[in-house]
Design a protein around this motif. Structure first.
Motif, PDB file in Angstrom:
ATOM      1  N   UNK A   1       2.460   8.901   3.376  1.00  0.00           N
ATOM      2  CA  UNK A   1       1.392   8.731   4.692  1.00  0.00           C
ATOM      3  C   UNK A   1       1.889   9.843   5.628  1.00  0.00           C
TER       4      UNK A   1
ATOM      5  N   UNK B   1      -4.271   2.041   0.868  1.00  0.00           N
ATOM      6  CA  UNK B   1      -2.728   2.431   0.529  1.00  0.00           C
ATOM      7  C   UNK B   1      -1.937   2.234   1.597  1.00  0.00           C
ATOM      8  N   UNK B   2      -2.271   2.526   2.766  1.00  0.00           N
ATOM      9  CA  UNK B   2      -1.542   2.467   3.976  1.00  0.00           C
ATOM     10  C   UNK B   2      -1.148   0.950   4.236  1.00  0.00           C
TER      11      UNK B   2
ATOM     12  N   UNK C   1       1.068  13.487   4.403  1.00  0.00           N
ATOM     13  CA  UNK C   1      -0.188  13.868   4.249  1.00  0.00           C
ATOM     14  C   UNK C   1      -0.921  13.727   5.615  1.00  0.00           C
TER      15      UNK C   1
ATOM     16  N   UNK D   1      -1.387  -1.432   2.121  1.00  0.00           N
ATOM     17  CA  UNK D   1      -0.143  -1.976   1.043  1.00  0.00           C
ATOM     18  C   UNK D   1       1.072  -1.598   1.722  1.00  0.00           C
ATOM     19  N   UNK D   2       1.248  -0.619   1.990  1.00  0.00           N
ATOM     20  CA  UNK D   2       2.688   0.092   2.398  1.00  0.00           C
ATOM     21  C   UNK D   2       3.216  -0.946   3.587  1.00  0.00           C
TER      22      UNK D   2
ATOM     23  N   UNK E   1       5.951   5.265  -0.418  1.00  0.00           N
ATOM     24  CA  UNK E   1       4.763   5.262   0.341  1.00  0.00           C
ATOM     25  C   UNK E   1       4.659   5.635   1.812  1.00  0.00           C
ATOM     26  N   UNK E   2       5.824   5.529   2.453  1.00  0.00           N
ATOM     27  CA  UNK E   2       5.820   5.780   3.941  1.00  0.00           C
ATOM     28  C   UNK E   2       6.016   7.275   3.902  1.00  0.00           C
TER      29      UNK E   2
ATOM     30  N   UNK F   1      -2.276  10.818  -2.178  1.00  0.00           N
ATOM     31  CA  UNK F   1      -1.160   9.963  -1.834  1.00  0.00           C
ATOM     32  C   UNK F   1      -0.779   8.882  -3.226  1.00  0.00           C
ATOM     33  N   UNK F   2      -1.942   8.214  -3.640  1.00  0.00           N
ATOM     34  CA  UNK F   2      -1.889   7.239  -4.558  1.00  0.00           C
ATOM     35  C   UNK F   2      -1.283   7.796  -6.047  1.00  0.00           C
TER      36      UNK F   2
ATOM     37  N   UNK G   1       8.196   1.296  -1.016  1.00  0.00           N
ATOM     38  CA  UNK G   1       7.912   1.289   0.450  1.00  0.00           C
ATOM     39  C   UNK G   1       8.435   2.477   1.080  1.00  0.00           C
TER      40      UNK G   1
ATOM     41  N   UNK H   1       4.425  -4.234   2.191  1.00  0.00           N
ATOM     42  CA  UNK H   1       5.516  -3.783   1.357  1.00  0.00           C
ATOM     43  C   UNK H   1       6.582  -3.944   2.463  1.00  0.00           C
ATOM     44  N   UNK H   2       6.646  -3.144   3.567  1.00  0.00           N
ATOM     45  CA  UNK H   2       7.543  -3.019   4.333  1.00  0.00           C
ATOM     46  C   UNK H   2       7.697  -4.159   5.148  1.00  0.00           C
TER      47      UNK H   2
ATOM     48  N   UNK I   1      -7.345   5.497   0.681  1.00  0.00           N
ATOM     49  CA  UNK I   1      -6.394   5.994   1.733  1.00  0.00           C
ATOM     50  C   UNK I   1      -5.815   4.752   2.582  1.00  0.00           C
TER      51      UNK I   1
ATOM     52  N   UNK J   1      17.708  -0.547   3.094  1.00  0.00           N
ATOM     53  CA  UNK J   1      17.646   0.513   4.389  1.00  0.00           C
ATOM     54  C   UNK J   1      17.550  -0.228   5.793  1.00  0.00           C
TER      55      UNK J   1
END
Lengths: 728, 728
Positions: free
Chosen positions: B507, A241-242, B510, A244-245, B503-504, B482-483, B500, A248-249, A238, B283
């Motif tokens: 997150x 994952x965060x 959740x 990685x996000x 994922x955002x 999430x994943x 991205x 990516x951003x 979990x 964006x």
């Protein structure tokens, strides 16, 4: 150095020291002054190596301990834990994940931009000189740029952080498996990994920056996590994952920012490196057969590659062991060789007239692209130089490019494949941060495209797609990590419609490769001597025929629940063990019984606190008041207490200390007759460092020995039981 | 029923039986004839429920056992294993993976085609009647088609396989966690799941076929794997990957085949359901804020949804318990309600003129598409009917469609959202196979698109992309995975550039949802009474304050290494335990010691073989000759021996049998003072069914008790220790 590794000499020393202690004539009973018990098993020792090659240097290694140390201090901490503290902890760990994401994103972006600009400058310089027909000058400029960059990378690696050499993936893999070396994740390694990787890639070596980026990410996380390891536990998915996000951003924003041209001449590319969306992914039986053929070729070449890489690593490690100067000289040699190949081989290729009706310039001058002029006259291009005199990313992009089937000649692809295959092998193992992905993708893409050109009349698939599948097959044949490779290739190409073909080629190449040897990372881990433990017991079938008692090594050193300070200091001095069983004895219990396990690091903190008593009494509550759990938290880099930091007076050595508050009363145990295979599963699944072996029959001392990672290593087991055949 | 669940009455029975046995005046010593020992701990029993709701029925449940039973027979088998057998085994397991992939691909494709055609026929019929202005007839046709399909689905579920009702994901999740019920993976469940799901989805319910497909795949694998479970072990990732590749290839070939129009009127779609490649994924800050807002809304709606679903499930389970007729009546009621909503609500929407310059027909007649005519005159469309009078897949495709922002009115989206939110809730728990993904995606997509339409002037993102992100937010808010959700959404949309944003939103939703309640599957698992064990010990913090001994329940029944047949039969009769400790005693050992654990199923096979002796002697070698390991393999469905299958004569009851060959001599053990949290980690990580608790102090019987799944359940622990607060 590792726990449970008393050598014979140490064991002898121990016995004589024990006699000395006894003859000191203490006023306490014999039982009380002989905490170091007779070995409870025949004194066999574990001689497996406690050192391994980390990066390009030989270092001592230790095991990591993922087990929760459940002692009274921790329980007191749990009981007193308040809501606000839990909240603070949650905030802290998410902040850390955020910071790791931010930093990794920034570093990744920075190193990409740096490589593009340095290599771009170098290639522009060369290409401009060539346009003026000053070929020797061009080569001199090219080779000396490469040399300077190579020396910079090698010097950083050889003199500052040898652990930063190589891909880093084997080391990170071993670390996650539980093998620690002080330098794997040190800040100096981080620094060298970033800059060494930039210089190495820019120097035109057949290396990638992907493996080093994995290592860099691990270093960043470890650096930011200093001191926060006290409660670090699972539920990682979990949080990963965060993170990685966040990466990516960050990357996307920076790429957006660079689109406006603020990042230098070559700052291009994005999250999706090779957009092959255009290729039409319909296929029929001949296509499938072609893909299977590619998979078989990939498996064969892949296992050959693995075999040769390990041979070369062996040879280089002999050179590298001679010192930093030799390391640097080796790097210089390989750099020269690479420069000669890159600059010399394109002369073998004929000039090709530019195809008619192209969207873009041909030949391309002054920027990256498919059609390089090299020695050709205007309106012609040298296809081999498009591959050699380019950044690796651009070369891959060229090989994956679709549409123009005749862009690369047979001979070009063949020469490039042979050259990059050999360069990839001889470059691995030199003292620079060097990823394996890029050379493998380059070699795979070139033979994939070659095969695609051959099979043009049989298969409808595009040659660019063939190049992609060739890269997949060679990756599968060398690395054998099907699922993650599949995800990576899909991420790189952004076309899920290719999923079935990519899966197929990976399956075939992995299967073929597995019939020859193991994956390249597994082989490197083994060659480096890192004590890696497989998750599945099937890995070593002979373990089924042994029981835990068969491999326990000794001598075993145990402490009493309330122990004499001198004995503890002595035991810490004469051994390198990291865990000691604590036995409760009368009057604190009816009969000797296993109280639990104390760790070396906790003992050092406790002794430093000097809460000693003259008599052998329980002082648990006082100690609980004096310390709190945070004092025993895993320290950050290099901040841990050492034995030399303790300054004990002679009268203190004769005093007692209560070990109960720091004793982990819930160590995992197995009965001595437990099969070794099942004990290994337990050990590995729970991420243990120490596994206590208890007796099966009554009337014996309450602990038989301790199993550590090294006791499960094939060398140790096979030395103790020479009759066992290692492979069934 | 579950092991270790001796009730008080049984315990009493046991004691009196034991006295009877003793007073029979056997010629052996007292020790020898009293194998059923006194309870070694205070006789507390585990009263946690051994039954759970599986599908729509209450069933007894058992635990699964992933542990390797290392007994002499298995070791003999290992020793005698030849290369050719290993090769046969490898071929067998890959063939099985291939077959599973093929069958799952075929079933998935078949059920998709069936739904498309049945629902297509129904919708065409309705739409044709409406074109002729025969509205009442249209409704009658529509509602009665739905009703017939609903009754078919309900009848299959209620009368043939109640375990097939619902999504199936909670049951599969619990199965993988180690909870078995005979019917979860039975062939009848497979049959009903496939056809019930087709009928249910075609009947227009707010249900999906994705959850049921997961369950179907598990059933297929279990069906094909019958009898092959003897050696089935880990390394699953690699084989799952292969199976997935087979499924992908099968599906693609079938879809290619259907492109030529051979699969009926509605056979469209592919692996990528919603190709949103066109949407430009750039964006800036306002967009990010809008996405965060979506995430928050998703979290709130998601947790509300979970809360209401569980309430409804509770209510329905009372109705469903009354029998199949009531189940069917409930389904009919919901079907009528759904028909009324789908047909009635579109009347609330105004007719909209078709937009100018469309590529495709407007209104669409006689096929699926965005613009449905409904009651409108030519050249106009009813946007609400495009959502209601369509298959769910098409409705989602419509909501995700980009480009035409004004296609759906505010009011339309609002009405649809409210309706589908409510229908989704009241449909879950009725006795048909019903997936949760589709209603959740529909509801999420509608409020996402609604918000996108509102924020048109603030955010540049496309409304179709808003719909996708809305679906993601609601999925994240309900399911909290999430994943896997991220992977699914990317697979559905084939656009990695959205990573991205997806994922955002996941997150945020959740995190928001977690602050209210648990994920919907976790809640359903709990509500159904399935004894699920969390992987992480943190799940139940109070476990840190207890030790293994605190929760062990009794009475404990043990056997001698060589045991009287009558005693074994008796013990098997009076308890439901599935594992019994075997204690070696003099003359076979110096003092009582734990030899290992025997399983009920193995005892039954051994007794069936009737290798008994008159005297209490070891007969291991004879037994090893008589049996081989395959005899004790886990039997296929319903083929296992039962106690009633044994036909014992009176003289046989007085004879002895040697249990050593079938005793698992390497059971996992913990010391009684091991913290319960750490014991739970061990239990869960190694997939155990029985965990032996051994004494810490010497001079006591060699085993304290056995921990099973139910001993870790909060209800049991909190009943034994009422002072503990369940949540810190």
């Amino acid at each position: 150095m590792e726990e449970r590794n008393g050598s014979d000499i140490e064991a002898e020393g121990l016995m004589s020291e024990k006699k000395e202690l006894e003859s000191n004539g203490s006023s306490f009973s014999d039982r009380e002054i002989s905490p170091i018990k007779e070995p409870l098993l025949k004194s066999r020792t574990n001689n497996t190596s406690q050192i391994a090659i980390v990066g390009a240097n030989v270092c001592p290694i230790e095991s990591l301990d993922y087990e929760i140390v459940e002692n009274e201090l921790l329980k007191q901490d749990w009981r007193s834990e308040k809501k606000v503290e839990i909240f603070k902890y949650v905030v802290l760990k998410w902040t850390l994940a955020l910071l790791i994401g931010l930093s990794t994103g920034l570093v990744g972006f920075f190193s990409n931009i740096a490589v593009e600009n340095i290599a771009g400058f170098k290639l522009l310089l060369t290409s401009n000189l060539m346009l003026k027909d000053r070929y020797y000058q061009a080569f001199a400029a090219y080779a000396s740029c490469n040399m300077v960059l190579a020396i910079a990378a090698a010097a950083l690696c050889a003199y500052i952080a040898p652990a930063a050499a190589g891909s880093g993936i084997p080391e990170v893999k071993a670390y996650l498996n539980g093998v620690d070396d002080h330098s794997i994740l040190a800040p100096s390694t981080l620094f060298v990994k970033i800059f060494g990787s930039i210089f190495g890639v820019a120097a035109g070596f057949a290396v990638g920056k992907e493996g080093p980026m994995v290592h860099t990410g691990a270093c960043i996380a470890s650096f930011l996590g200093q001191g926060g390891s006290r409660k670090w536990r699972s539920a990682l998915l979990w949080r990963s994952f965060f993170t990685t996000a966040v990466v990516a951003v960050v990357l996307r924003s920076l790429i957006e920012f660079c689109r406006s041209g603020k990042c230098g001449s070559f700052g291009q590319g994005g999250l999706i490196m090779f957009d092959v969306n255009s290729a039409e992914p319909t296929y029929n039986t001949p296509d499938i057969l072609a893909v299977i053929l590619l998979g078989i070729i990939g498996g064969i070449f892949g296992s050959l590659y693995n075999f040769l890489v390990v041979k070369v690593l062996h040879t280089y490690s002999i050179i590298n062991e001679r010192g930093p100067t030799f390391k640097t000289l080796l790097v210089i040699t390989i750099s020269l060789l690479t420069s000669c190949c890159s600059f010399g081989l394109p002369w073998l290729a004929k000039c090709t007239p530019c195809p008619v009706g192209l969207d873009h310039e041909c030949p391309t001058i002054g920027r990256s692209g498919n059609f390089k002029n090299f020695q050709c006259k205007s309106g012609h291009y040298n296809d081999l130089s498009s591959l050699f005199l380019n950044t690796n990313d651009d070369a891959i992009r060229n090989l994956f490019s679709s549409g123009n089937e005749k862009e690369f000649h047979f001979s070009t692809l063949f020469i490039f494949f042979v050259a990059i295959f050999c360069l990839g092998i001889i470059t691995s193992g030199i003292a620079i941060p060097s990823g394996l992905f890029i050379p493998v993708i380059l070699a795979g893409a070139s033979y994939g495209r070659l095969l695609g050109t051959f099979l043009r009349y049989m298969s409808n698939l595009d040659v660019g797609l063939f190049a992609l599948l060739g890269a997949a097959s060679f990756l599968g044949g060398t690395m054998r990590m099907t699922v993650s490779l599949c995800v990576m290739l899909l991420e790189l190409t952004n076309n899920l419609l290719m999923l079935p073909l990519v899966m197929l080629v990976l399956l075939v190449s992995k299967t073929v490769g597995d019939s020859f040897n193991k994956g390249v990372y597994d082989q490197i881990v083994k060659m480096k001597g890192l004590p890696y433990m497989e998750t599945h017991a099937e890995a070593e079938p002979y373990m089924k025929h042994l029981v835990a008692r068969d491999v326990v090594s000794g001598p075993l050193i145990t402490f009493s629940g309330v122990e004499k300070v001198g004995n503890i200091i002595h035991a810490l001095k004469i051994t390198r063990h990291n865990g000691f069983p604590v036995i409760d004895e009368p009057p604190f219990s009816d009969a000797p019984e296993l109280c639990g396990l104390v760790l070396r690091s906790h003992l050092l903190v406790l002794l430093k606190g000097k809460k000693f008593t003259k008599k052998k009494v329980l002082t648990g509550t006082e100690i609980l008041r004096r310390f709190h759990a945070g004092d025993f938290a895993k320290p950050g880099l290099g901040k841990g207490l050492k034995l030399d930091d303790l300054d004990m007076k002679d009268e203190e050595m004769e005093m007692y200390v209560d070990l109960h508050p720091i004793t982990n009363t819930s160590p995992y145990t197995v009965v001595e007759m437990m099969s070794l295979a099942k004990a290994a599963v337990l050990f590995r699944q729970l991420g243990l460092r120490h596994l206590c072996v208890v007796p099966k029959t009554p009337g014996r001392p309450p602990i038989v020995g301790i199993l550590t990672r090294h006791d499960f290593m094939p060398e140790h087991v096979l030395r103790l039981h020479p009759k066992i055949k290692p492979h069934k």
